[in-house]
Design a protein around this motif. Structure first.
Motif, mmCIF file in Angstrom:
data_model
loop_
_atom_site.group_PDB
_atom_site.id
_atom_site.type_symbol
_atom_site.label_atom_id
_atom_site.label_comp_id
_atom_site.label_asym_id
_atom_site.label_seq_id
_atom_site.Cartn_x
_atom_site.Cartn_y
_atom_site.Cartn_z
ATOM 1 N N VAL A 29 5.906 3.349 3.355
ATOM 2 C CA VAL A 29 4.715 2.823 2.680
ATOM 3 C C VAL A 29 5.007 2.623 1.192
ATOM 4 O O VAL A 29 4.652 1.591 0.616
ATOM 5 N N ALA A 80 7.081 -0.473 0.741
ATOM 6 C CA ALA A 80 6.282 -1.674 1.001
ATOM 7 C C ALA A 80 5.351 -1.977 -0.175
ATOM 8 O O ALA A 80 5.189 -3.140 -0.557
ATOM 9 N N ILE A 81 4.776 -0.947 -0.761
ATOM 10 C CA ILE A 81 3.905 -1.146 -1.922
ATOM 11 C C ILE A 81 4.729 -1.619 -3.120
ATOM 12 O O ILE A 81 4.333 -2.534 -3.833
ATOM 13 N N ARG A 122 -0.291 -8.284 3.642
ATOM 14 C CA ARG A 122 -0.678 -7.471 4.803
ATOM 15 C C ARG A 122 0.273 -7.671 5.998
ATOM 16 O O ARG A 122 0.678 -6.715 6.642
ATOM 17 N N PHE A 151 3.731 -6.253 5.215
ATOM 18 C CA PHE A 151 3.588 -4.798 5.190
ATOM 19 C C PHE A 151 3.633 -4.252 6.618
ATOM 20 O O PHE A 151 4.353 -3.303 6.913
ATOM 21 N N LEU A 205 -3.977 -2.419 -0.155
ATOM 22 C CA LEU A 205 -3.412 -3.710 0.250
ATOM 23 C C LEU A 205 -4.430 -4.836 0.122
ATOM 24 O O LEU A 205 -4.134 -5.897 -0.418
ATOM 25 N N TYR A 215 -1.017 -2.519 -6.320
ATOM 26 C CA TYR A 215 0.393 -2.221 -6.083
ATOM 27 C C TYR A 215 0.982 -1.251 -7.100
ATOM 28 O O TYR A 215 2.139 -0.883 -6.988
#
Length: 90
Positions: free
Chosen positions: A29, A32-33, A39, A42, A67, A72
């Motif tokens: 996570v 991904a951030i 979305r 992700f 998200l 972010y």
């Protein structure tokens, strides 16, 4: 990028170089951030790591909120997680 995700350089190297390395959901996570994925992207990254976001887990709901609102900045994400009393990303 690993600095934005708040992960150690050695861990990032291990993730990149060892195909069999199994990362944690929090690390996936955070990456991904840090990548500021939309979305769909992700979701693909999490699925590739063997995870999904649930609609009844507080941590997952906060991440989904971030998200949807394009939050972010890791400090802001962690502040939101801390606000609801769940483990922060770093």
């Amino acid at each position: 990028m690993y600095k934005r995700a708040g992960i150690d350089r050695r861990l990032f190297s291990k993730i990149r170089s060892n195909r069999d390395y199994k990362t944690s959901k929090h690390t996936a996570v955070a990456l991904a951030i840090a990548l500021q994925l939309n979305r769909q992207e992700f979701k693909k990254l999490l699925e590739a790591a063997g995870f999904t976001l649930s609609h009844n887990d507080t941590f997952d709901l906060v991440i989904q909120f971030c998200l949807e609102n394009k939050i972010y900045d890791m400090d802001d994400v962690n502040q939101a997680l801390e606000h609801v009393g769940v483990t922060v990303l770093n």
